[in-house]
Design a protein around this motif. Structure first.
Motif, PDB file in Angstrom:
ATOM      1  N   ARG A  19      19.432 -10.690  11.025  1.00  0.00           N
ATOM      2  CA  ARG A  19      19.857  -9.581  10.189  1.00  0.00           C
ATOM      3  C   ARG A  19      18.588  -8.930   9.668  1.00  0.00           C
ATOM      4  N   VAL A  20      18.274  -7.745  10.161  1.00  0.00           N
ATOM      5  CA  VAL A  20      17.014  -7.079   9.861  1.00  0.00           C
ATOM      6  C   VAL A  20      17.239  -5.992   8.818  1.00  0.00           C
ATOM      7  N   VAL A  21      16.449  -6.049   7.757  1.00  0.00           N
ATOM      8  CA  VAL A  21      16.468  -5.019   6.719  1.00  0.00           C
ATOM      9  C   VAL A  21      15.112  -4.315   6.754  1.00  0.00           C
ATOM     10  N   SER A  22      15.129  -2.988   6.938  1.00  0.00           N
ATOM     11  CA  SER A  22      13.895  -2.209   7.000  1.00  0.00           C
ATOM     12  C   SER A  22      13.759  -1.362   5.739  1.00  0.00           C
ATOM     13  N   ILE A  23      12.561  -1.345   5.172  1.00  0.00           N
ATOM     14  CA  ILE A  23      12.301  -0.572   3.961  1.00  0.00           C
ATOM     15  C   ILE A  23      11.054   0.274   4.176  1.00  0.00           C
ATOM     16  N   THR A  24      11.129   1.534   3.818  1.00  0.00           N
ATOM     17  CA  THR A  24      10.007   2.455   3.981  1.00  0.00           C
ATOM     18  C   THR A  24       9.668   3.134   2.658  1.00  0.00           C
ATOM     19  N   ALA A  25       8.405   3.565   2.564  1.00  0.00           N
ATOM     20  CA  ALA A  25       7.963   4.398   1.440  1.00  0.00           C
ATOM     21  C   ALA A  25       7.695   5.822   1.909  1.00  0.00           C
ATOM     22  N   ASP A  26       8.176   6.155   3.102  1.00  0.00           N
ATOM     23  CA  ASP A  26       7.993   7.486   3.681  1.00  0.00           C
ATOM     24  C   ASP A  26       8.421   8.556   2.664  1.00  0.00           C
ATOM     25  N   PRO A  27       7.512   9.440   2.250  1.00  0.00           N
ATOM     26  CA  PRO A  27       7.866  10.427   1.224  1.00  0.00           C
ATOM     27  C   PRO A  27       8.952  11.406   1.663  1.00  0.00           C
ATOM     28  N   ASP A  28       9.198  11.520   2.970  1.00  0.00           N
ATOM     29  CA  ASP A  28      10.210  12.454   3.471  1.00  0.00           C
ATOM     30  C   ASP A  28      11.532  11.774   3.811  1.00  0.00           C
ATOM     31  N   GLY A  62       4.856  -2.983  -1.313  1.00  0.00           N
ATOM     32  CA  GLY A  62       5.261  -2.617  -2.658  1.00  0.00           C
ATOM     33  C   GLY A  62       6.723  -2.562  -3.028  1.00  0.00           C
ATOM     34  N   PRO A  63       7.692  -2.810  -2.118  1.00  0.00           N
ATOM     35  CA  PRO A  63       9.097  -2.668  -2.524  1.00  0.00           C
ATOM     36  C   PRO A  63       9.679  -3.900  -3.206  1.00  0.00           C
ATOM     37  N   GLY A  64       8.946  -5.027  -3.201  1.00  0.00           N
ATOM     38  CA  GLY A  64       9.463  -6.244  -3.822  1.00  0.00           C
ATOM     39  C   GLY A  64       9.892  -7.298  -2.832  1.00  0.00           C
ATOM     40  N   ARG A  92      14.061   6.104   1.012  1.00  0.00           N
ATOM     41  CA  ARG A  92      12.822   5.374   0.735  1.00  0.00           C
ATOM     42  C   ARG A  92      12.964   4.516  -0.514  1.00  0.00           C
ATOM     43  N   THR A  93      12.103   3.490  -0.635  1.00  0.00           N
ATOM     44  CA  THR A  93      12.097   2.663  -1.830  1.00  0.00           C
ATOM     45  C   THR A  93      11.566   3.457  -3.023  1.00  0.00           C
ATOM     46  N   PRO A  94      12.218   3.390  -4.167  1.00  0.00           N
ATOM     47  CA  PRO A  94      11.716   4.087  -5.360  1.00  0.00           C
ATOM     48  C   PRO A  94      10.591   3.327  -6.050  1.00  0.00           C
ATOM     49  N   ARG A  95      10.284   2.111  -5.597  1.00  0.00           N
ATOM     50  CA  ARG A  95       9.259   1.301  -6.255  1.00  0.00           C
ATOM     51  C   ARG A  95       7.838   1.732  -5.876  1.00  0.00           C
ATOM     52  N   VAL A  96       7.709   2.574  -4.848  1.00  0.00           N
ATOM     53  CA  VAL A  96       6.403   3.085  -4.441  1.00  0.00           C
ATOM     54  C   VAL A  96       6.342   4.564  -4.795  1.00  0.00           C
TER      55      VAL A  96
END
Length: 266
Positions: free
Chosen positions: A165-174, A7-9, A178-182
């Motif tokens: 070049r690694v980009v990590s994105i999480t939706a972890d609520p804590d 879900g982050p795009g 975190r990404t605001p898109r989720v």
């Protein structure tokens, strides 16, 4: 290499990279040539390819300079040599057949877009690297959910991380980053419902590789624990002896013969 939750795009980012490379690289007589792949032909047709069309429609320049078709995007003034093509393989394709989907991509400015790379074989990544062998400037961009420890995403983000070049994105609520898109409320509800050690939640909400792949019997952490245990000979000397053989079918791996007695494997 974009390792992310759902879900982050991710697909939008790949589309931006594709248009950027098509628009901004090249030289006199040398044009960018690209290929786009996903886990299946339907996945590519339904996700990344329409995403490319969506962002072209928001740019007067892209609409004037390029033509979008169902399986090919090309520059209007150089349609044969300046393009991005949709490449695909069927669901039952072997690792080698997946890798061959990128054959014939020769250019001084090659680029490859790989969507849903969490479930794509590492051989496709090696095929993409071959296309960069004699290029002036090239790009390999991949994005996916961390669903498997045997796919291209795991190899790139973990075992060969120094090459990417690694980009990590999480939706972890804590996680404050975190990404605001989720939705944070939705993510918190999923954590409470399934627990943080649930493989699905780790991959699609936390953006983390689960201890084992969804279709694996045991995970890497269990193998590491087993390697740390040492038994006395009296604990296994009475047991029958067995040999296991894993045959390398296609030449990009090694055949392995493994011996075991009781609970001990050497």
């Amino acid at each position: 290499c974009l390792k992310a939750c759902a879900g982050p795009g991710k697909t939008a980012a790949l589309a931006w990279l594709g248009w950027w490379f098509l628009s901004c690289f090249g030289a006199i007589g040398e044009h960018p040539k690209g290929a786009a792949v996903a886990t299946t032909a339907d996945n590519l047709k339904d996700n990344l390819w329409p995403e490319l069309a969506k962002w072209q429609a928001r740019s007067r320049f892209l609409e004037a300079a390029f033509t979008w078709q169902k399986e090919r995007i090309f520059a209007k003034d150089h349609p044969e040599t300046w393009f991005l093509s949709a490449r695909s393989f069927n669901k039952a394709a072997s690792e080698q057949e997946q890798g061959r989907s990128l054959s014939g991509l020769h250019s001084e400015f090659p680029f490859v877009l790989i969507d849903e790379s969490g479930d794509i074989a590492p051989s496709l990544g090696r095929a993409a690297e071959q296309a960069m062998g004699n290029c002036r400037t090239g790009l390999i961009a991949q994005a996916g959910n961390p669903t498997s420890q045997t796919g291209l995403l795991y190899e790139s983000a973990v075992t060969q991380r120094d090459r990417w070049r690694v980009v990590s994105i999480t939706a972890d609520p804590d996680d404050p980053k975190r990404t605001p898109r989720v939705s944070v409320d939705w993510a918190r509800d999923q954590v409470q419902r399934y627990g943080r050690d649930n493989p699905w939640l780790m991959a699609y909400v936390l953006g983390l590789f689960p201890p084992s792949s969804f279709n694996a019997l045991i995970g890497a952490s269990e193998v590491e624990q087993a390697m740390g245990r040492h038994l006395e000979e009296r604990d296994y000397a009475w047991a029958g002896r067995a040999i296991g053989v894993d045959v390398a079918r296609f030449g990009d791996d090694r055949t392995t013969i493994w011996r075991r007695q009781g609970r001990v494997a050497w």
